[in-house]
Each structure stands twice: as C-alpha cells, then as structure tokens.
Design an enzyme around this catalytic site. Structure first.
Site, short mmCIF file in Angstrom:
data_model
loop_
_atom_site.label_atom_id
_atom_site.label_comp_id
_atom_site.label_asym_id
_atom_site.label_seq_id
_atom_site.Cartn_x
_atom_site.Cartn_y
_atom_site.Cartn_z
N TRP A 1 0.86 -1.18 0.00
CA TRP A 1 0.00 0.00 0.00
C TRP A 1 0.89 1.23 0.00
O TRP A 1 1.83 1.33 0.80
CB TRP A 1 -0.90 -0.03 1.23
CG TRP A 1 -1.84 1.13 1.37
CD1 TRP A 1 -2.62 1.67 0.40
CD2 TRP A 1 -2.10 1.89 2.56
NE1 TRP A 1 -3.35 2.72 0.91
CE2 TRP A 1 -3.05 2.87 2.24
CE3 TRP A 1 -1.61 1.82 3.87
CZ2 TRP A 1 -3.53 3.79 3.18
CZ3 TRP A 1 -2.09 2.73 4.81
CH2 TRP A 1 -3.04 3.70 4.45
N ASP B 1 -0.94 -5.48 9.12
CA ASP B 1 -1.94 -4.50 8.70
C ASP B 1 -3.19 -5.27 8.31
O ASP B 1 -3.19 -6.02 7.33
CB ASP B 1 -1.42 -3.67 7.53
CG ASP B 1 -2.40 -2.57 7.10
OD1 ASP B 1 -3.48 -2.46 7.72
OD2 ASP B 1 -2.08 -1.83 6.16
N LYS C 1 -13.59 -0.53 5.56
CA LYS C 1 -14.12 -1.36 4.47
C LYS C 1 -15.22 -2.29 4.97
O LYS C 1 -16.30 -2.37 4.36
CB LYS C 1 -12.99 -2.17 3.83
CG LYS C 1 -11.80 -1.36 3.31
CD LYS C 1 -12.18 -0.46 2.18
CE LYS C 1 -10.95 0.10 1.46
NZ LYS C 1 -10.04 0.89 2.31
#
Length: 429
Positions: free
Chosen positions: A161, A242, A278
């Site tokens: 990311w 993560d 999300k």
C-alpha cells in the site's frame, strides 16, 4: 480645503509609518521559502479526470471504496440500525479515554483474536482505538520507533500500500522491501519471499498484510502462512500486521485473520493495526484499533502506560461516533449476525464481478489467461495491464485506473462489466 489637506497629511504619515518601513527586517523574511509544490496524489488525479469526463459510459476503477451494483456508496443496514439506536439512547458527547471507547476496544479484540481467545484471557493484549487503519499504523510505527531502538529498518512487501512507505519513513525508519509479487506470473513470488525473509538480518522489523493484499489482491495460502510464521520465528523477526479487510476478503471474518491467529499460536508477539472502514463501510468515521501482544500480563500493563503517553500529545483521545456504531453492532448477537451476512454480501459481489469480467473477456474472444483475476482476492486486482494500455482505456473508453494496472473491483457492476471487458480486450489484442 481644510479637510482635504488633513486627509492628504494623514495619507503621507500612514505611508511613512507603514509596517514595511518600520519592520523591514521581519516582514521580508521568507518563512516558507523552502516549501515547494508537492506531487499530486495519483488516485485523486484519477477521480478528477473521471469527474470531468462527459462520457455516460465512464468507469472509475481507481478509488478504493466499496460501491453497490448501481455504482453508489453503500451504507450497511446494520449500521443504519445502529445509528437509530444511538440516536434514541440520547447519549452525551463527552471525551473518550486516551485508549478510546472501552466497549469498542473490547469488541475489536474479540473480532480479531476470537471469542475466548487465550491471549485475551491471559490479559496479554494492549489495545487502543485509533484513527482508522492509517492512524493505527502511525501510532504503532511511532511506538516501534520509540522502543525497538536496535533496528532502524522496516521491511515491507514489494509492492505494498503506497501509504506504508511515507508513514514508516515519517516515523523515522529506513524502509526496505522484500519480494512478494511475481509480475511475470501475476501471482505470489513465494520462493523469493521466503529467501528474502531468511537472508535479511536477524531481528528485523517485518510488515505483513493480513488478507486482501493491497494493491495486488494476492495472498499466501494457509500452508504458506505457516511457513512464513516459522521463518519469522527462526529469524526472530518482529512482525507488524496490517488488517484492513477482515470479512471483506473472503466473506468469512474468521478465515480472513488466519495469519494473525497462527502467528500468535506460534509464539509471536506482533502488533496489529485494524480498520473498520471497508468491512463496516465507515470510511469517514475513522474507526480503527491498534493491538499490541505482550509476552506477559505485567508487560501488557507497561505497554499500556507507554501507549497512553505516546497518544496523549498526538490527538488526546479518538472520536466516539464510529466506535459507538461498531460496538453497538458487535455487542448485539442479532445485529452482529446481520452485519456478518452484509459483509459477506459485499465480498461475494466482488467475487462475482471478478468472475463476470473473466467470462466477458472470453466471450469477446480474448485468448489471454485471465485466471489471476479470479484467483486474487479482495477489493483490488493487479490486472497485468501495461501503463500504455491503461492510458488507452482512459483516452479511448473513459475507463480510469492507476497506471500500475491495479483495478478496484468495487467499481465494476453488472451494468458496466461487459463494456469494461470489451475495452480491455481491445487494448490487449
């Protein structure tokens, strides 16, 4: 004449006594002379071009936010119900504690580690509510920098990311990479990943994506995770996870955190940054958590005290509304069950769009192997499209995505997938 003359005198005096003439040394200093124009964010740039495009068939495949099959933002019904309950409860707006809303912290632990997990029962987990996943990552990085003083390097997968790199660098780490993605085979470069983890120095800091790797959508299998855990244990690497997509990847909240639970059962004491953007659709509420697994309950209390000291001068305490939404849902069995069905529904729509895209590519006559689209998981797909092909999609078909070829599957709907497949086929002939 009298008033006109006075006005003229006053103007002349004002000019002579201007700040510039009185304090030239101070006002001529360019305090911001060293500030230069920074590069534009590539994702925001895609959205700007998309918004200006007048083509009714335009598609935005750049933004990493879920959309329903009409291409619209989706508010989960369970979240709507939680909003209603919070409103009717007439709660106050007092500050949360430094570590956040206690109910939220507790349910976020249970969701990640599992109900009745040994690591929770033995009081070894220090947890803090954070400003979504990014905030959790930054607090965690700052904590690592303060207390992992023997190692100034942090290893991230290649690619990762985009925000991981500046975030860790701003925390004071030298950011390095380990092998992860095989662009030739459009899949996991597992052999070189293991090779790198073995060859980098002992006691290195390693960042791992729990599931739905961003940007590739390529995840290790459970057996591969077992191997990665063993290598990290043998090399005594410190692991920072993560976790941004629990439940959103496969549709199963238990399956998606296999890596975290496996590493802990193997004796690791990792840090985990989690996000509820999300899987709850709470993008703007900035709801997340940071979990630090300590070796003992005593050490957990010490970590807890230092985490408070770190957070206090940064933002004092986190916002309460998103945390209340999550805790309202996860504390109620019926609402929690409903949420799990809804997050599975989002994941299944993504999976369906992947399959439809491949089906329409074949229907259009494409002879290329597109199996990686369905083997990858989560919101993003590394399509294998080249930068020049991405440019053609934008200029000729009004289809926008980042030049790396990463597609946000959430932007695909049953209404535009055939048009998208035809366009991809045309630029890849």
């Amino acid at each position: 004449m009298h008033f006109s003359r006075l006005s003229s005198i006053r103007t002349n005096v004002t000019k002579k006594l201007s700040l510039t003439s009185l304090f030239p040394r101070y006002l001529n200093i360019g305090f911001w002379d060293k500030v230069e124009m920074g590069p534009a964010d590539p994702i925001l740039g895609i959205s700007e071009k998309f918004n200006k495009d007048q083509n009714p068939k335009k598609i935005n495949l750049g933004v990493g936010a879920y959309r329903d099959d009409q291409g619209k933002p989706y508010v989960l019904p369970s979240v709507r119900e939680a909003e209603k309950r919070i409103y009717e409860a007439k709660l106050n707006h007092e500050y949360a504690g430094i570590l956040g809303v206690p109910e939220f912290v507790k349910v976020s632990q249970s969701l990640l580690f599992g109900e009745g997990a040994e690591v929770l029962g033995s009081q070894k987990v220090c947890s803090a509510q954070a400003l979504s996943g990014t905030g959790a990552l930054r607090v965690g990085a700052d904590f690592c920098k303060r207390f992992l003083q023997n190692n100034k390097d942090f290893y991230v997968p290649d690619p990762t990311w985009a925000n991981h790199i500046p975030l860790l660098a701003d925390a004071g780490f030298n950011v390095k990479t380990y092998s992860y993605y095989d662009s030739k085979n459009i899949g996991l470069d597992f052999d070189n990943l293991i090779k790198d983890l073995k060859e980098i120095p002992k006691n290195s800091n390693i960042l791992l994506h729990v599931c739905a790797h961003n940007p590739t959508g390529v995840d290790p299998s459970p057996q591969q995770w077992d191997h990665i855990s063993q290598i990290c244990k043998d090399k005594e690497h410190f692991v920072f996870f993560d976790s941004a997509y629990q439940g959103f990847a496969s549709g199963d909240t238990e399956k998606d955190v296999y890596a975290v639970r496996k590493f802990i059962s193997d004796g690791h004491t990792p840090i985990i940054a989690t996000s509820f953007a999300k899987n709850f659709g709470l993008y703007g509420e900035r709801a997340g958590a940071l979990h630090i697994v300590a070796p003992t309950s005593t050490k957990k209390e010490e970590v807890d005290s230092q985490l408070k000291i770190l957070i206090r001068p940064q933002y004092s305490n986190p916002p309460i509304y998103g945390a209340r939404l999550v805790s309202t849902i996860l504390q109620d069995n019926a609402l929690k069950h409903q949420w799990k069905q809804e997050v599975a529904g989002m994941a299944n729509r993504i999976i369906t769009m992947r399959q439809l895209l491949v089906d329409y590519l074949k229907k259009n006559g494409s002879q290329k192997n597109w199996s990686h689209i369905t083997s990858q998981i989560g919101m993003f797909c590394f399509s294998g499209l080249k930068p020049e092909q991405v440019d053609k999609l934008a200029s000729q078909y009004s289809i926008y995505l980042v030049r790396s070829g990463r597609i946000s599957i959430a932007g695909i709907t049953s209404h535009n997938v055939e048009y998208l497949a035809n366009a991809i086929h045309e630029v890849t002939k």
